[in-house]
Write an enzyme that holds these catalytic residues in place. Structure first.
Site, short mmCIF file in Angstrom:
data_model
loop_
_atom_site.label_atom_id
_atom_site.label_comp_id
_atom_site.label_asym_id
_atom_site.label_seq_id
_atom_site.Cartn_x
_atom_site.Cartn_y
_atom_site.Cartn_z
CB ALA A 1 7.84 -6.50 -10.59
CG ASP B 1 7.17 -5.22 -2.67
OD1 ASP B 1 6.55 -6.23 -2.28
OD2 ASP B 1 7.40 -4.98 -3.87
CB THR B 2 3.25 -6.92 0.36
OG1 THR B 2 3.33 -7.09 -1.05
CG2 THR B 2 1.79 -6.81 0.77
N GLY C 1 1.41 2.40 -5.84
CA GLY C 1 1.36 3.19 -7.07
C GLY C 1 0.06 3.04 -7.83
CB THR D 1 3.46 -5.24 -10.79
OG1 THR D 1 4.14 -4.10 -11.32
CG2 THR D 1 3.59 -6.40 -11.75
CD GLU E 1 2.42 -2.89 -14.44
OE1 GLU E 1 3.05 -3.97 -14.45
OE2 GLU E 1 2.28 -2.20 -13.41
CG ASN F 1 0.19 -12.99 -3.71
OD1 ASN F 1 0.12 -13.06 -2.49
ND2 ASN F 1 1.31 -12.69 -4.33
CB SER G 1 10.46 1.38 -11.64
OG SER G 1 9.38 1.61 -10.75
#
Length: 490
Positions: free
Chosen positions: A11, A238-239, A407, A260, A305, A297, A13
């Protein structure tokens, strides 16, 4: 052995990683990294999808200039967002960002026509206000020309694959996140689509992770001067890719994909769709090898951020090491927030919202950046414990610790506080979980791994895992009780 290429779009990069198998070890190299900034146009928030496509091509050019011709490529990204394709095969408008306000209140309005229980029983998906089903209902309610002119719907990785290959396919892990896919029937739920008023012709064949999804168009090859590289469907949420990269040797494990968003859960063979899952608002998203990700979630590092961006707009730029140093110096357990409170969903200044939350819950708000960061990170760690306990209850399993990937594991303070909060070890790694899982699915598809178990063993042997042991148990136990009281968590 030759390379393969994984695109992992987050979300904030995107990145392109080259992967190589050498002596049964995985080597990865970041080929290209680029920002993924949403674009505000009037009151609407969009993704800059053509810029993302441009960056995908730039990565292919960088590979070419290094003399690399990847044997295959695959793309994973965030979930729920999509592009609509018109009758001439062209994209109709820039895709909306899931944080766009078009869905505010839409979930509740749709429940008046299509009951919440009915939707969950048919999809097994967590109720989040930005799910694809509510985005589409909002477009329909607004009589959007996009809704009237659309012929196909493609999720973000599907759309970028379409630009590369000219082929329109959906993919299992991302399709399930729409809250329009029926995991029991194994396909799009035409009955639910009809009740919401969404044309079922928009939804095409669903590929499984590892299926062939075409090859680069001749026009793309001519533009870039490269051959027709095969394109594979990864676990395109992506998860889903991150969970594929969890270096667990045991079949039963708990994971946290940390970025994120924070997504916590476990892997199951069949979706868990029952009264308890509905009440706890858990989700059953598709995974690799026909599995499902029973998870929840959690808002994640988005709040931190946005706070960082808030301070930058005010003229003070803190890097992450400085923010974590300040947090470590701030008083412990001074105030808590529920990271999943709707106050924190949309973009904008977070400090005033944290102060508002504290005022609503009778707490003294944190003062200064260090105290704000500490409040955010401690609250996240405590929410992780709460959701981990729910996961154990719902799955009927007990977990000896928590695998953290993504990350967010660069944040050693969060990793340690998470171990303290859950009272169990945290195993952190690999950092580039989604991209590595993407690569693993490609290697499985190419026959270079026998399956996901061998892939996970190789990932475990290829990347370091940091171990965080729990500490300060009494203080964290007391904080957990206070946190649950403040957040009104049963």
């Amino acid at each position: 052995m030759g390379t393969i290429l994984a695109y992992d779009l987050g979300a904030g990069s995107g990145r392109a990683l080259l992967g190589r198998l050498t002596d049964r070890r995985i080597e990865v190299e970041e080929l290209h990294r680029f920002p993924n900034d949403p674009v505000q146009v009037g009151n609407r928030l969009h993704w800059d999808i053509l810029r993302l496509y441009h960056e995908i091509k730039q990565a292919l050019l960088k590979a070419k200039h290094r003399g690399e011709v990847p044997a295959s490529i695959a793309i994973d990204s965030w979930a729920v967002d999509f592009g609509l394709i018109g009758r001439h095969g062209e994209l109709l408008g820039n895709p909306y960002h899931y944080r766009d306000r078009q869905t505010d209140g839409m979930m509740e309005r749709l429940f008046a026509a299509v009951p919440r229980r009915y939707i969950f029983e048919r999809t097994g998906i967590q109720f989040l206000p930005f799910n694809t089903i509510y985005q589409l209902a909002a477009l329909k309610e607004a009589d959007s020309p996009l809704f009237r002119e659309a012929e196909r719907l493609l999720m973000i990785p599907d759309l970028l694959r379409y630009f590369l290959t000219g082929e329109m396919f959906s993919e299992f892990s991302n399709a399930t996140t729409t809250q329009l896919y029926n995991p029991r029937q194994g396909g799009w739920d035409t009955e639910l689509l009809a009740k919401v008023g969404i044309p079922d012709r928009w939804f095409g064949p669903v590929l499984q992770p590892g299926d062939a999804a075409g090859q680069l168009l001749g026009s793309v090859g001519s533009e870039l001067g490269i051959p027709a590289i095969p394109v594979i469907a990864a676990a395109e949420h992506d998860t889903g890719s991150a969970v594929a990269a969890v270096p667990a040797l045991e079949k039963s494990f708990a994971y946290l994909s940390c970025g994120t968003w924070s997504l916590m859960g476990t892997e199951v063979d069949q979706p868990v769709i029952n009264e308890t899952a509905l009440r706890l608002n858990f989700t059953n998203e598709g995974g690799v090898n026909g599995t499902f990700r029973l998870l929840k979630n959690i808002m994640g590092l988005w709040i931190l951020e946005e706070a960082k961006r808030e301070w930058e707009r005010a003229g003070t730029a803190y890097d992450y090491p400085e923010m974590l140093r300040l947090a470590g110096e701030a008083p412990a357990f001074a105030a808590f927030i529920d990271p999943d409170d709707p106050l924190f969903l949309h973009a904008g200044d977070m400090s005033p919202r944290i102060r508002e939350y504290c005022a609503q819950t009778g707490q003294r708000p944190p003062e200064g950046p260090g105290a704000v960061v500490r409040c955010i990170l401690e609250s996240l760690a405590l929410k992780y414990r709460y959701v981990l306990e729910l996961t154990e209850t719902l799955s009927g399993q007990s977990f000896g610790g928590l695998h953290m990937v993504g990350g967010g594991i660069k944040n050693a303070l969060l990793c340690q506080w998470s171990a303290n909060a859950i009272g169990k070890p945290v195993w952190a790694g690999p950092e580039e979980g989604s991209a590595i899982g993407n690569l693993a699915v490609q290697w499985i598809a190419r026959g270079q791994f026998s399956g996901i178990a061998e892939a996970r063993r190789t990932i475990r042997e290829s990347f370091p895992v940091a171990v965080y042991e729990p500490a300060d148990r009494e203080a964290w136990e007391d904080a957990y009780g206070r946190f649950r009281s403040v957040a009104k968590l049963a």
